[in-house]
Every structure is written in C-alpha cells, then in structure tokens.
Write a protein that holds these residues in place. Structure first.
Motif, PDB file in Angstrom:
ATOM      1  N   LEU A  51      27.084  10.084 -11.256  1.00 16.35           N
ATOM      2  CA  LEU A  51      26.302  11.041 -10.869  1.00 16.35           C
ATOM      3  C   LEU A  51      25.743  11.755 -12.138  1.00 16.35           C
ATOM      4  O   LEU A  51      24.303  12.271 -12.466  1.00 16.35           O
ATOM      5  N   LEU A  52      26.486  11.935 -13.255  1.00 14.72           N
ATOM      6  CA  LEU A  52      26.220  12.635 -14.209  1.00 14.72           C
ATOM      7  C   LEU A  52      25.600  11.840 -15.395  1.00 14.72           C
ATOM      8  O   LEU A  52      24.495  12.321 -16.112  1.00 14.72           O
ATOM      9  N   GLU A  53      25.961  10.640 -15.357  1.00 13.60           N
ATOM     10  CA  GLU A  53      25.235   9.832 -16.799  1.00 13.60           C
ATOM     11  C   GLU A  53      24.378   8.780 -16.122  1.00 13.60           C
ATOM     12  O   GLU A  53      23.395   8.329 -17.012  1.00 13.60           O
ATOM     13  N   ASP A  54      23.972   8.360 -15.056  1.00 10.27           N
ATOM     14  CA  ASP A  54      22.901   7.516 -14.586  1.00 10.27           C
ATOM     15  C   ASP A  54      22.108   8.090 -13.834  1.00 10.27           C
ATOM     16  O   ASP A  54      21.260   7.529 -12.817  1.00 10.27           O
ATOM     17  N   THR A  55      21.646   9.268 -14.418  1.00 10.22           N
ATOM     18  CA  THR A  55      20.660  10.139 -13.705  1.00 10.22           C
ATOM     19  C   THR A  55      19.253   9.341 -13.225  1.00 10.22           C
ATOM     20  O   THR A  55      18.652   9.511 -12.325  1.00 10.22           O
ATOM     21  N   ALA A  56      19.026   8.576 -14.448  1.00 13.15           N
ATOM     22  CA  ALA A  56      17.474   7.892 -14.146  1.00 13.15           C
ATOM     23  C   ALA A  56      17.460   6.863 -13.202  1.00 13.15           C
ATOM     24  O   ALA A  56      16.630   6.629 -12.628  1.00 13.15           O
ATOM     25  N   CYS A  57      18.782   6.441 -12.801  1.00 10.87           N
ATOM     26  CA  CYS A  57      18.800   5.345 -11.712  1.00 10.87           C
ATOM     27  C   CYS A  57      19.104   6.041 -10.415  1.00 10.87           C
ATOM     28  O   CYS A  57      19.376   5.220  -9.415  1.00 10.87           O
ATOM     29  N   LEU A  58      19.164   7.283 -10.220  1.00 10.97           N
ATOM     30  CA  LEU A  58      19.519   7.957  -8.746  1.00 10.97           C
ATOM     31  C   LEU A  58      18.190   7.835  -8.168  1.00 10.97           C
ATOM     32  O   LEU A  58      17.225   7.781  -8.634  1.00 10.97           O
ATOM     33  N   PRO A  59      18.332   8.017  -6.926  1.00  7.71           N
ATOM     34  CA  PRO A  59      17.146   8.326  -5.991  1.00  7.71           C
ATOM     35  C   PRO A  59      16.208   9.355  -6.763  1.00  7.71           C
ATOM     36  O   PRO A  59      16.697  10.514  -7.118  1.00  7.71           O
ATOM     37  N   LYS A 106      21.393   1.664  -7.669  1.00  8.48           N
ATOM     38  CA  LYS A 106      20.740   1.195  -8.809  1.00  8.48           C
ATOM     39  C   LYS A 106      21.609   1.549 -10.162  1.00  8.48           C
ATOM     40  O   LYS A 106      20.944   1.529 -11.122  1.00  8.48           O
ATOM     41  N   THR A 107      22.666   2.262  -9.986  1.00  7.15           N
ATOM     42  CA  THR A 107      23.530   2.791 -11.114  1.00  7.15           C
ATOM     43  C   THR A 107      24.533   1.814 -11.572  1.00  7.15           C
ATOM     44  O   THR A 107      24.630   0.773 -10.834  1.00  7.15           O
ATOM     45  N   LYS A 108      25.268   2.183 -12.659  1.00  3.18           N
ATOM     46  CA  LYS A 108      26.321   1.354 -12.953  1.00  3.18           C
ATOM     47  C   LYS A 108      27.762   1.712 -12.480  1.00  3.18           C
ATOM     48  O   LYS A 108      28.872   1.171 -13.046  1.00  3.18           O
ATOM     49  N   LEU A 109      27.954   1.805 -11.144  1.00  2.64           N
ATOM     50  CA  LEU A 109      29.231   2.625 -10.439  1.00  2.64           C
ATOM     51  C   LEU A 109      30.000   1.314 -10.559  1.00  2.64           C
ATOM     52  O   LEU A 109      31.202   1.418 -10.692  1.00  2.64           O
ATOM     53  N   ILE A 110      29.448   0.140 -10.212  1.00  2.00           N
ATOM     54  CA  ILE A 110      30.397  -1.090  -9.669  1.00  2.00           C
ATOM     55  C   ILE A 110      30.900  -1.524 -11.134  1.00  2.00           C
ATOM     56  O   ILE A 110      32.127  -1.850 -11.311  1.00  2.00           O
ATOM     57  N   ASP A 111      30.309  -1.560 -12.160  1.00  2.00           N
ATOM     58  CA  ASP A 111      30.748  -1.775 -13.690  1.00  2.00           C
ATOM     59  C   ASP A 111      31.732  -0.763 -14.140  1.00  2.00           C
ATOM     60  O   ASP A 111      32.763  -1.223 -14.744  1.00  2.00           O
ATOM     61  N   ARG A 112      31.584   0.380 -13.559  1.00  2.00           N
ATOM     62  CA  ARG A 112      32.338   1.554 -14.068  1.00  2.00           C
ATOM     63  C   ARG A 112      33.808   1.114 -13.306  1.00  2.00           C
ATOM     64  O   ARG A 112      35.139   1.435 -13.972  1.00  2.00           O
ATOM     65  N   LEU A 113      33.664   0.896 -11.952  1.00  2.00           N
ATOM     66  CA  LEU A 113      34.978   0.808 -11.111  1.00  2.00           C
ATOM     67  C   LEU A 113      35.734  -0.333 -11.672  1.00  2.00           C
ATOM     68  O   LEU A 113      36.949  -0.598 -11.703  1.00  2.00           O
ATOM     69  N   ASN A 114      35.065  -1.588 -12.080  1.00  2.00           N
ATOM     70  CA  ASN A 114      35.598  -2.962 -12.590  1.00  2.00           C
ATOM     71  C   ASN A 114      36.638  -2.382 -13.724  1.00  2.00           C
ATOM     72  O   ASN A 114      37.731  -3.045 -13.892  1.00  2.00           O
ATOM     73  N   LYS A 115      36.007  -1.798 -14.438  1.00  2.00           N
ATOM     74  CA  LYS A 115      36.754  -1.298 -15.738  1.00  2.00           C
ATOM     75  C   LYS A 115      37.924  -0.434 -15.442  1.00  2.00           C
ATOM     76  O   LYS A 115      38.800  -0.183 -16.199  1.00  2.00           O
ATOM     77  N   ARG A 116      38.051   0.278 -14.465  1.00  4.12           N
ATOM     78  CA  ARG A 116      39.201   1.269 -13.911  1.00  4.12           C
ATOM     79  C   ARG A 116      40.077   0.631 -12.868  1.00  4.12           C
ATOM     80  O   ARG A 116      41.017   1.354 -12.451  1.00  4.12           O
ATOM     81  N   GLY A 117      40.164  -0.734 -12.511  1.00  7.45           N
ATOM     82  CA  GLY A 117      40.871  -1.074 -11.687  1.00  7.45           C
ATOM     83  C   GLY A 117      40.475  -1.393 -10.333  1.00  7.45           C
ATOM     84  O   GLY A 117      41.402  -1.789  -9.379  1.00  7.45           O
ATOM     85  N   VAL A 118      39.537  -0.783  -9.780  1.00  4.95           N
ATOM     86  CA  VAL A 118      39.006  -1.303  -8.466  1.00  4.95           C
ATOM     87  C   VAL A 118      37.918  -2.476  -8.834  1.00  4.95           C
ATOM     88  O   VAL A 118      36.959  -2.156  -9.129  1.00  4.95           O
TER      89      VAL A 118
END
Length: 328
Positions: A284-292, A306-318
């Motif tokens: 929400l803070l860093e991918d602002t350009a990709c939000l609705p 459209k954000t990088k949320l899935i990439d972020r989760l992958n790096k954190r164990g989900v």
C-alpha cells in the motif's frame, strides 16, 4: 470487528489515512463498503479489509492461478489443509465468537447485500458445480467440507470489481477444507449440528461463547495456541483451475485446460496472518502507482492485483507456486 471495527475505519477516512485490517467477517467488510466507499474515494484513501489469512491466500491465490494459465481461467476450487505437530493446534476464541455472531445474523447480511445492490457477475465458461456438505476427495484421499470462512465472499467481491471496472473475465470460485478420515467427519457433524441448534437462540449463543473449548472439542480456547503449537503448524491451500486455451471462446464448449497451484505457509492465524498484513501494508505504501486509480473500500485482490504483493509474500514465507503446468 462487528463490535469494534467501525470507529477505526471512520477515523482513518475522516483524517485521510489508509487502513488495512484482518477481518474475516463479511457483514463488517461489506458494511464498511456501503458506508465508507464514496467517502474514502473523495479523500483518496484505501480501506482494504481481510488482509490476513482471511483472505489473502485465497484471493491472491485465485489471481496467481489466473496469471499462470495461458488462456482464460474460468473456474477455481481451493482445498485447505492444516497440518499440526505432536502438540496439536488450536485457535483463540475471538475467531469462534466471530463465527457465532456471524451465523446468528445471516438475515442482516442478506439485507445488507440487497441494500448495496451488487451488479450480478456473469458466469463465463462451464458452470462450477457446488459440492456436497461432506464428500470424499480422491486428490487428497480424505474427506472435505465447504470452507466456512469469508474467502468465497471476498473473492467474489474482487472478481466483481475486476469485471466491472477493468473488464477482466470473472472467475467462479469454490472453497473447501480437508478434514481427515471418517472419525473426523462424525465428530464434526455432531459438533456442527449442536452449533447450528444453539446459535439460533440467545441462551445458546451465551453457552457457545462462554465454553468455546467444550463446544469445539478443544479447537478454540480462551488462551489461544502455545508457541510449540504454532511452531508445529502449517497450511497448504491447493487450487485446481480450469479454463480455455488461447484462441478458444470460453462461451463455447467445455473447458480444455487445467492448472494446479499452491499457496503454503506457516501457522495461519498468528504467523501467516501478520506476514500477510505487514506485506499488504508495505504494498500500500510502496506500490502506489499500481493501486486502483481512486481510493475506496476494497478487497485485497481488487487493491493489489497489479502490485508486487505476491513477490513480497514469497520472500517472507507465504509461498505461491505452480504444482502442475497448464495442460490441455
């Protein structure tokens, strides 16, 4: 959230701050949409509910499956398996109370949805059949039941948004949970019937909320899980998707491609939920350009598709992964 959630949303919207929560209560989530969607849009803030185990694995899992299928995904079923170690697993009774009050108030949820006046989501491709209340699952060699959480309603809101706002093909979704052998089925059926009988009456609800451990056969407790129980618990959510290969018209004929994907992670309630919530906050803070484009009250998939949320989760164990490549 039913009792304490709204003042937070109201304060955030009034003061121009975005907010996320980990609610799994459809009535609260959709009530906030009805009351604050327009105000949040005016203020340019994002109110994003269900950013915990309810319902990021399911909502983002459906989008991940869609993106990995070459062609058009039209239907997905997910199956949740929770594994626990020798210490077993349990959940804090706050979740139990949400279920008690939620089931008791189904009529008001229907009225709320009528008030919102949702646009119907068209069925594209072959209609996804609803399964029975209990069925034997050959894929997992155990019994499964419909998942009673908010995942289906959250995914539906996302799909409606993606269809109406972005003209993307909506995906049908069914959610189930694997419960084990015949012994587990019998125990669950007995507990379920008792729960449904008691939840209808004020006296019954008092009993259910006062003695969660007794009525849930130890699954829900006032203390919540121990550290050992949390360390020994993990979840896997498996998605079976079907659709139509590139160039194939989803309105004609049977689906001709399948795909299987998976989201897995640590203990769902106390380890995976904070991971999901924090990464949603960072997106929400860093991918602002990709939000609705405009603010509002959103489901996770609608906000973060459209954000990088899935990439972020992958790096954190989900972790999101493809189990079997799309096959015709």
């Amino acid at each position: 959230y039913r009792f304490f959630g709204e003042p937070v949303v109201e304060a955030c919207v009034e003061n121009g701050a975005s907010c996320i929560d980990i609610s799994g209560e459809p009535q609260f989530l959709e009530g906030m949409y009805l009351k604050y969607n327009e105000k949040a849009a005016e203020k340019g803030v994002y109110v994003i509910g269900s950013c915990g185990f309810d319902s990021i694995p399911a909502d983002m899992g459906v989008l991940y499956t869609r993106d990995k299928l070459k062609g058009t995904l039209t239907a997905v079923e997910s199956f949740l398996t929770v594994k626990s170690g020798p210490e077993g697993a349990c959940i804090h009774d706050g979740t139990w109370k949400s279920a008690v009050y939620g089931l008791a108030d189904q009529d008001n949820l229907r009225k709320l949805r009528k008030k919102i006046g949702y646009a119907p989501v068209p069925v594209v491709g072959a209609k996804l059949k609803r399964r029975g209340l209990v069925f034997y699952n050959r894929e997992f060699k155990e019994y499964s039941i419909p998942f009673m959480g908010s995942d289906v309603s959250v995914v539906k809101r996302t799909q409606r948004y993606l269809y109406t706002e972005l003209q993307e093909t909506p995906v049908q979704y069914g959610a189930y949970v694997n419960i084990g052998g015949l012994g587990s089925v019998l125990k669950l059926m007995f507990a379920g019937i008792l729960f449904l009988l008691l939840v209808k009456f004020n006296f019954g609800r008092k009993l259910l909320t006062k003695y969660p451990e007794f009525f849930s056969a130890g699954r829900f407790t006032k203390k919540g899980p121990t550290q050992k129980q949390m360390d020994g618990t993990s979840f896997t959510m498996t998605f079976f998707g079907e659709g139509y290969s590139e160039g194939q018209d989803p309105q004609n004929g049977k689906p001709n491609v399948k795909i299987c994907t998976e989201v897995k992670g640590p203990e769902p309630g106390y380890i995976a939920t904070p991971i999901a919530m924090v990464q949603a906050g960072i997106s929400l803070l860093e991918d602002t350009a990709c939000l609705p484009e405009k603010g509002g009250v959103y489901s996770p998939g609608a906000a973060f598709s459209k954000t990088k949320l899935i990439d972020r989760l992958n790096k954190r164990g989900v972790e999101f992964s493809v189990i079997s490549k799309p096959e015709v």
